[in-house]
Design a protein around this motif. Structure first.
Motif, PDB file in Angstrom:
ATOM      1  N   TYR A  24      -2.869  -1.133  -7.305  1.00 58.05           N
ATOM      2  CA  TYR A  24      -3.367  -1.226  -5.933  1.00 58.05           C
ATOM      3  C   TYR A  24      -3.059   0.067  -5.187  1.00 58.05           C
ATOM      4  O   TYR A  24      -2.098   0.767  -5.503  1.00 58.05           O
ATOM      5  CB  TYR A  24      -2.718  -2.403  -5.198  1.00 58.05           C
ATOM      6  CG  TYR A  24      -3.041  -3.744  -5.805  1.00 58.05           C
ATOM      7  CD1 TYR A  24      -4.232  -4.396  -5.502  1.00 58.05           C
ATOM      8  CD2 TYR A  24      -2.166  -4.349  -6.703  1.00 58.05           C
ATOM      9  CE1 TYR A  24      -4.535  -5.619  -6.077  1.00 58.05           C
ATOM     10  CE2 TYR A  24      -2.461  -5.574  -7.280  1.00 58.05           C
ATOM     11  CZ  TYR A  24      -3.653  -6.199  -6.968  1.00 58.05           C
ATOM     12  OH  TYR A  24      -3.969  -7.408  -7.548  1.00 58.05           O
ATOM     13  N   ASP A  25      -3.879   0.345  -4.164  1.00 57.42           N
ATOM     14  CA  ASP A  25      -3.609   1.490  -3.304  1.00 57.42           C
ATOM     15  C   ASP A  25      -2.590   1.153  -2.236  1.00 57.42           C
ATOM     16  O   ASP A  25      -1.855   2.030  -1.761  1.00 57.42           O
ATOM     17  CB  ASP A  25      -4.907   1.964  -2.639  1.00 57.42           C
ATOM     18  CG  ASP A  25      -5.900   2.499  -3.648  1.00 57.42           C
ATOM     19  OD1 ASP A  25      -5.568   3.474  -4.343  1.00 57.42           O
ATOM     20  OD2 ASP A  25      -7.012   1.945  -3.747  1.00 57.42           O
ATOM     21  N   MET A  70     -10.776   1.664  -1.684  1.00 57.32           N
ATOM     22  CA  MET A  70      -9.383   1.270  -1.547  1.00 57.32           C
ATOM     23  C   MET A  70      -9.203  -0.148  -2.081  1.00 57.32           C
ATOM     24  O   MET A  70      -9.970  -1.042  -1.754  1.00 57.32           O
ATOM     25  CB  MET A  70      -8.963   1.333  -0.079  1.00 57.32           C
ATOM     26  CG  MET A  70      -7.502   1.016   0.159  1.00 57.32           C
ATOM     27  SD  MET A  70      -7.085   0.827   1.911  1.00 57.32           S
ATOM     28  CE  MET A  70      -7.595   2.414   2.559  1.00 57.32           C
ATOM     29  N   LYS A  71      -8.170  -0.352  -2.875  1.00 56.21           N
ATOM     30  CA  LYS A  71      -7.878  -1.666  -3.426  1.00 56.21           C
ATOM     31  C   LYS A  71      -6.599  -2.196  -2.802  1.00 56.21           C
ATOM     32  O   LYS A  71      -5.545  -1.564  -2.880  1.00 56.21           O
ATOM     33  CB  LYS A  71      -7.739  -1.595  -4.947  1.00 56.21           C
ATOM     34  CG  LYS A  71      -7.632  -2.960  -5.615  1.00 56.21           C
ATOM     35  CD  LYS A  71      -7.596  -2.828  -7.120  1.00 56.21           C
ATOM     36  CE  LYS A  71      -7.501  -4.184  -7.808  1.00 56.21           C
ATOM     37  NZ  LYS A  71      -7.422  -4.058  -9.283  1.00 56.21           N
ATOM     38  N   VAL A  72      -6.698  -3.371  -2.162  1.00 55.02           N
ATOM     39  CA  VAL A  72      -5.611  -3.930  -1.373  1.00 55.02           C
ATOM     40  C   VAL A  72      -5.120  -5.235  -1.987  1.00 55.02           C
ATOM     41  O   VAL A  72      -5.924  -6.086  -2.378  1.00 55.02           O
ATOM     42  CB  VAL A  72      -6.084  -4.203   0.074  1.00 55.02           C
ATOM     43  CG1 VAL A  72      -4.931  -4.761   0.909  1.00 55.02           C
ATOM     44  CG2 VAL A  72      -6.653  -2.950   0.712  1.00 55.02           C
ATOM     45  N   LEU A  73      -3.801  -5.384  -2.048  1.00 56.34           N
ATOM     46  CA  LEU A  73      -3.200  -6.660  -2.397  1.00 56.34           C
ATOM     47  C   LEU A  73      -2.711  -7.312  -1.111  1.00 56.34           C
ATOM     48  O   LEU A  73      -1.879  -6.744  -0.395  1.00 56.34           O
ATOM     49  CB  LEU A  73      -2.024  -6.464  -3.356  1.00 56.34           C
ATOM     50  CG  LEU A  73      -1.185  -7.723  -3.654  1.00 56.34           C
ATOM     51  CD1 LEU A  73      -2.041  -8.830  -4.265  1.00 56.34           C
ATOM     52  CD2 LEU A  73      -0.018  -7.379  -4.577  1.00 56.34           C
ATOM     53  N   LEU A  74      -3.240  -8.496  -0.814  1.00 57.61           N
ATOM     54  CA  LEU A  74      -2.861  -9.242   0.386  1.00 57.61           C
ATOM     55  C   LEU A  74      -2.064 -10.467  -0.044  1.00 57.61           C
ATOM     56  O   LEU A  74      -2.587 -11.342  -0.747  1.00 57.61           O
ATOM     57  CB  LEU A  74      -4.121  -9.660   1.158  1.00 57.61           C
ATOM     58  CG  LEU A  74      -3.940 -10.623   2.336  1.00 57.61           C
ATOM     59  CD1 LEU A  74      -3.011 -10.033   3.389  1.00 57.61           C
ATOM     60  CD2 LEU A  74      -5.304 -10.965   2.936  1.00 57.61           C
ATOM     61  N   VAL A  75      -0.790 -10.530   0.371  1.00 62.17           N
ATOM     62  CA  VAL A  75       0.082 -11.661   0.025  1.00 62.17           C
ATOM     63  C   VAL A  75       0.429 -12.379   1.328  1.00 62.17           C
ATOM     64  O   VAL A  75       1.269 -11.912   2.097  1.00 62.17           O
ATOM     65  CB  VAL A  75       1.352 -11.205  -0.716  1.00 62.17           C
ATOM     66  CG1 VAL A  75       2.088 -12.416  -1.280  1.00 62.17           C
ATOM     67  CG2 VAL A  75       1.030 -10.212  -1.829  1.00 62.17           C
ATOM     68  N   GLU A  76      -0.244 -13.496   1.564  1.00 62.52           N
ATOM     69  CA  GLU A  76      -0.125 -14.228   2.827  1.00 62.52           C
ATOM     70  C   GLU A  76      -0.394 -15.701   2.565  1.00 62.52           C
ATOM     71  O   GLU A  76      -1.413 -16.049   1.974  1.00 62.52           O
ATOM     72  CB  GLU A  76      -1.125 -13.662   3.844  1.00 62.52           C
ATOM     73  CG  GLU A  76      -1.327 -14.481   5.093  1.00 62.52           C
ATOM     74  CD  GLU A  76      -0.059 -14.624   5.920  1.00 62.52           C
ATOM     75  OE1 GLU A  76       0.456 -15.762   6.000  1.00 62.52           O
ATOM     76  OE2 GLU A  76       0.404 -13.594   6.459  1.00 62.52           O
ATOM     77  N   ASP A  77       0.538 -16.579   2.997  1.00 66.25           N
ATOM     78  CA  ASP A  77       0.383 -17.999   2.707  1.00 66.25           C
ATOM     79  C   ASP A  77      -0.400 -18.759   3.770  1.00 66.25           C
ATOM     80  O   ASP A  77      -0.832 -19.883   3.530  1.00 66.25           O
ATOM     81  CB  ASP A  77       1.752 -18.656   2.505  1.00 66.25           C
ATOM     82  CG  ASP A  77       2.580 -18.648   3.787  1.00 66.25           C
ATOM     83  OD1 ASP A  77       2.672 -17.575   4.422  1.00 66.25           O
ATOM     84  OD2 ASP A  77       3.140 -19.694   4.137  1.00 66.25           O
ATOM     85  N   ASP A  78      -0.591 -18.176   4.952  1.00 66.18           N
ATOM     86  CA  ASP A  78      -1.393 -18.816   5.990  1.00 66.18           C
ATOM     87  C   ASP A  78      -2.867 -18.611   5.649  1.00 66.18           C
ATOM     88  O   ASP A  78      -3.380 -17.487   5.716  1.00 66.18           O
ATOM     89  CB  ASP A  78      -1.067 -18.202   7.354  1.00 66.18           C
ATOM     90  CG  ASP A  78      -1.753 -18.923   8.505  1.00 66.18           C
ATOM     91  OD1 ASP A  78      -2.986 -19.111   8.429  1.00 66.18           O
ATOM     92  OD2 ASP A  78      -1.068 -19.267   9.479  1.00 66.18           O
ATOM     93  N   GLU A 127     -14.830  -3.688   5.661  1.00 64.98           N
ATOM     94  CA  GLU A 127     -14.476  -2.266   5.694  1.00 64.98           C
ATOM     95  C   GLU A 127     -14.609  -1.623   4.314  1.00 64.98           C
ATOM     96  O   GLU A 127     -14.154  -0.505   4.099  1.00 64.98           O
ATOM     97  CB  GLU A 127     -13.043  -2.109   6.205  1.00 64.98           C
ATOM     98  CG  GLU A 127     -12.859  -2.530   7.648  1.00 64.98           C
ATOM     99  CD  GLU A 127     -13.599  -1.641   8.619  1.00 64.98           C
ATOM    100  OE1 GLU A 127     -13.772  -0.444   8.316  1.00 64.98           O
ATOM    101  OE2 GLU A 127     -13.991  -2.146   9.690  1.00 64.98           O
ATOM    102  N   ASN A 128     -15.197  -2.356   3.367  1.00 65.60           N
ATOM    103  CA  ASN A 128     -15.461  -1.871   2.008  1.00 65.60           C
ATOM    104  C   ASN A 128     -14.214  -1.738   1.152  1.00 65.60           C
ATOM    105  O   ASN A 128     -14.196  -0.984   0.172  1.00 65.60           O
ATOM    106  CB  ASN A 128     -16.221  -0.533   2.039  1.00 65.60           C
ATOM    107  CG  ASN A 128     -17.638  -0.690   2.516  1.00 65.60           C
ATOM    108  OD1 ASN A 128     -18.347  -1.592   2.065  1.00 65.60           O
ATOM    109  ND2 ASN A 128     -18.065   0.153   3.439  1.00 65.60           N
ATOM    110  N   PHE A 129     -13.149  -2.486   1.490  1.00 63.58           N
ATOM    111  CA  PHE A 129     -11.981  -2.536   0.633  1.00 63.58           C
ATOM    112  C   PHE A 129     -12.199  -3.589  -0.451  1.00 63.58           C
ATOM    113  O   PHE A 129     -12.864  -4.600  -0.225  1.00 63.58           O
ATOM    114  CB  PHE A 129     -10.726  -2.927   1.412  1.00 63.58           C
ATOM    115  CG  PHE A 129     -10.349  -2.011   2.537  1.00 63.58           C
ATOM    116  CD1 PHE A 129     -10.946  -0.775   2.702  1.00 63.58           C
ATOM    117  CD2 PHE A 129      -9.378  -2.393   3.449  1.00 63.58           C
ATOM    118  CE1 PHE A 129     -10.602   0.072   3.743  1.00 63.58           C
ATOM    119  CE2 PHE A 129      -9.016  -1.570   4.497  1.00 63.58           C
ATOM    120  CZ  PHE A 129      -9.635  -0.340   4.644  1.00 63.58           C
TER     121      PHE A 129
END
Length: 221
Positions: free
Chosen positions: A45-46, A1-9, A23-25
């Motif tokens: 991305y998934d 699974m390919k994840v895009l994480l958009v988070e400024d913190d 978790e192997n992402f």
């Protein structure tokens, strides 16, 4: 699974990215809305995890622009805002799920797995292909009723194949979901992983479709 994480913190982003990789992402991280919007529109991305309170471009506007550009990836909104109107605005913009801060990382992981499973048209969280069984909610594999031991790279390939069982998964799609963007990838490394999987689950279950990719099929007999 390919994840895009958009988070400024930075603290939240770092902890989530670390959890996802455990978790192997495969994870790409953006710390502002402008970069997140660009990645979501130009990369595959998934699923995406999107904060609403982002600098440069607000998260809700990022989501609107993704949908306007025809990007249909599932999106989980992650925010400290607790008003019902904020949730409604997010869903109207095209969000698929919502998690409030503070949150448990394990809940986010399970929600992402569910979003990806449903995006692939799979209603049941337990996905079978012949003697192979994948629990898409917990992330575990069984073969003939026994736990199947896999390396992280093997898990990434096999989970991608079983979520699209019976369909050809292009080689490039697999590479993007197996390796982080900065990984030094040998030209035949995917073939090595597939060969190891064939030894574990049966060579006949993973077909090579020359010039295209691989397909997971039930073992005959």
């Amino acid at each position: 699974m390919k994840v895009l994480l958009v988070e400024d913190d930075a603290s939240i982003a770092g902890k989530l990215a670390e959890l996802f990789r455990r978790e192997n992402f495969v994870v790409d991280v953006a710390d502002n809305g402008r970069d997140g919007q660009h990645l979501g529109e130009t990369e595959t991305y998934d699923v995406a995890v999107l904060d609403l309170g982002l600098p440069l471009v607000p998260g809700i506007e990022v989501l609107r622009q993704w949908r306007k550009a025809g990007r249909s990836l599932p999106v989980l909104i992650l925010t400290a805002r607790d008003g019902w109107s904020e949730k409604v605005e997010g869903f109207k913009a095209g969000a698929d799920d919502y998690v409030m801060k503070p949150f448990r990382g394990e809940e986010v992981v399970m929600r992402l797995r569910a979003l990806v499973r449903r995006a692939n048209g799979l209603a049941d969280s337990r996905i079978a292909c012949g003697p192979l069984l994948y629990d898409a909610q917990l992330g575990g594999f069984e073969l003939d009723g026994l736990p199947l031991r896999l390396t992280g790279l093997e898990w990434r390939v096999l989970s991608c194949l079983i979520l699209r069982k019976g369909h050809v998964v292009p080689r490039m799609d697999l590479l993007e979901r197996v390796y982080d963007g900065d990984a030094d990838v040998d030209s035949n490394s995917l073939e090595v992983i597939v060969a190891r999987l064939r030894r574990k689950i049966g060579a006949e279950m993973i077909e090579t479709v020359r010039g295209h990719g691989y397909r997971l099929v039930p073992a005959e007999g």
